[in-house]
Design an enzyme around this catalytic site. Structure first.
Site, PDB file in Angstrom:
ATOM      1  N   ASP A   1      12.083   5.463 -29.884  1.00  0.00           N
ATOM      2  CA  ASP A   1      12.543   5.681 -31.249  1.00  0.00           C
ATOM      3  C   ASP A   1      11.561   5.021 -32.216  1.00  0.00           C
ATOM      4  O   ASP A   1      11.062   3.921 -31.984  1.00  0.00           O
ATOM      5  CB  ASP A   1      13.949   5.101 -31.433  1.00  0.00           C
TER       6      ASP A   1
ATOM      7  N   HIS B   1      20.311  14.471 -28.854  1.00  0.00           N
ATOM      8  CA  HIS B   1      19.520  13.429 -28.188  1.00  0.00           C
ATOM      9  C   HIS B   1      20.437  12.316 -27.736  1.00  0.00           C
ATOM     10  O   HIS B   1      21.398  11.957 -28.422  1.00  0.00           O
ATOM     11  CB  HIS B   1      18.435  12.868 -29.122  1.00  0.00           C
TER      12      HIS B   1
ATOM     13  N   HIS C   1      20.557   8.439 -27.182  1.00  0.00           N
ATOM     14  CA  HIS C   1      19.905   7.153 -27.420  1.00  0.00           C
ATOM     15  C   HIS C   1      20.132   6.286 -26.187  1.00  0.00           C
ATOM     16  O   HIS C   1      21.259   6.193 -25.698  1.00  0.00           O
ATOM     17  CB  HIS C   1      20.551   6.405 -28.594  1.00  0.00           C
TER      18      HIS C   1
HETATM   19  P1  5GP Z   1      20.404  10.078 -34.937  1.00  0.00           P
HETATM   20  O1  5GP Z   1      20.513   9.329 -36.245  1.00  0.00           O
HETATM   21  O2  5GP Z   1      20.305  11.567 -35.200  1.00  0.00           O
HETATM   22  O3  5GP Z   1      21.444   9.731 -33.918  1.00  0.00           O
HETATM   23  O4  5GP Z   1      19.037   9.604 -34.265  1.00  0.00           O
HETATM   24  C1  5GP Z   1      17.799  10.052 -34.723  1.00  0.00           C
HETATM   25  C2  5GP Z   1      16.796   9.008 -34.350  1.00  0.00           C
HETATM   26  O5  5GP Z   1      15.508   9.574 -34.461  1.00  0.00           O
HETATM   27  C3  5GP Z   1      16.815   7.770 -35.263  1.00  0.00           C
HETATM   28  O6  5GP Z   1      17.103   6.626 -34.478  1.00  0.00           O
HETATM   29  C4  5GP Z   1      15.408   7.740 -35.847  1.00  0.00           C
HETATM   30  O7  5GP Z   1      14.878   6.437 -35.960  1.00  0.00           O
HETATM   31  C5  5GP Z   1      14.620   8.589 -34.876  1.00  0.00           C
HETATM   32  N1  5GP Z   1      13.492   9.273 -35.465  1.00  0.00           N
HETATM   33  C6  5GP Z   1      13.454   9.932 -36.651  1.00  0.00           C
HETATM   34  N2  5GP Z   1      12.234  10.465 -36.858  1.00  0.00           N
HETATM   35  C7  5GP Z   1      11.489  10.148 -35.762  1.00  0.00           C
HETATM   36  C8  5GP Z   1      10.143  10.432 -35.385  1.00  0.00           C
HETATM   37  O8  5GP Z   1       9.383  11.106 -36.096  1.00  0.00           O
HETATM   38  N3  5GP Z   1       9.718   9.931 -34.189  1.00  0.00           N
HETATM   39  C9  5GP Z   1      10.533   9.196 -33.381  1.00  0.00           C
HETATM   40  N4  5GP Z   1      10.002   8.741 -32.235  1.00  0.00           N
HETATM   41  N5  5GP Z   1      11.817   8.915 -33.703  1.00  0.00           N
HETATM   42  C10 5GP Z   1      12.286   9.390 -34.877  1.00  0.00           C
END
Ligand code: 5GP
Ligand code: ZN
Length: 123
Positions: A33, A109, A111
Site C-alpha cells: 500500500d 482488494h 488489505h
Molecule cells: P480502500 O480505501 O479502497 O479500502 O483501499 C485503497 C488503498 O489503496 C488505500 O489504502 C490507499 O492507500 C491505496 N492506494 C491508493 N492509491 C494507490 C497507489 O497508487 N498505489 C498503491 N500501492 N496503493 C494505493
C-alpha cells in the site's frame, strides 16, 4: 471483464502503473500500500476487474483465491501467529465495501495488515 479503463488497480495489474509488487499468482497480484497503516500493509487484488465484495460474491472461486493468496502473502512475509497462544505475529485481512465503509478504490482488494497489535472493534 478483464481490465477496466481508468481503474488504478487494473493498471497496476497490467504494469502500466508502478507498484512495489510482493507476489503474483495466476489469479491475483499483491503489492505494498502506498500509504501503509501498519509496518506491513499489502493489497491483494484479483487480476480480473471486480468492483467490491458483493460483485466478487458472484464468483466464489475467485473469492477463494483472493483469500487464499492473501493468507499466503501474510505467511510469506512472516506474519503467521507465533509464541505462546499465538501472542506474537498475527495479521488482519480486510475488504472495505462501499465508501461509507472506507472503500476508496473500486477494484476489490484485500488489505493484509501486520507487524503491530490490532485493536478491536475496528474504527
Ligand atoms: P480502500 O480505501 O479502497 O479500502 O483501499 C485503497 C488503498 O489503496 C488505500 O489504502 C490507499 O492507500 C491505496 N492506494 C491508493 N492509491 C494507490 C497507489 O497508487 N498505489 C498503491 N500501492 N496503493 C494505493
Ligand atoms: Zn480494475
Amino acid at each position: 471483464m478483464s481490465a477496466m479503463d481508468g481503474c488504478l488497480f487494473c493498471a497496476i495489474v497490467a504494469d502500466e502503473v508502478p507498484a512495489d509488487i510482493v507476489a503474483r499468482t495466476e489469479h491475483t497480484v499483491a503489492f505494498r500500500d502506498i500509504a501503509p497503516q501498519a509496518p506491513t500493509h499489502v493489497l491483494v487484488v484479483p487480476r480480473h476487474h471486480c468492483r467490491d465484495a458483493l460483485d466478487l460474491s458472484a464468483n466464489p472461486t475467485m473469492a477463494g483465491h483472493l483469500l487464499a493468496d492473501a493468507a499466503e502473502v501474510a505467511r510469506s512475509l512472516g506474519l503467521e501467529p507465533s509464541g505462546d497462544d499465538g501472542a506474537d505475529g498475527g495479521f488482519r485481512i480486510v475488504i472495505n465495501t462501499g465508501s461509507r465503509a472506507g472503500q476508496s478504490v473500486f477494484h476489490v482488494h484485500a488489505h493484509v495488515f501486520g507487524g503491530r497489535p490490532m485493536a478491536w472493534p475496528p474504527g
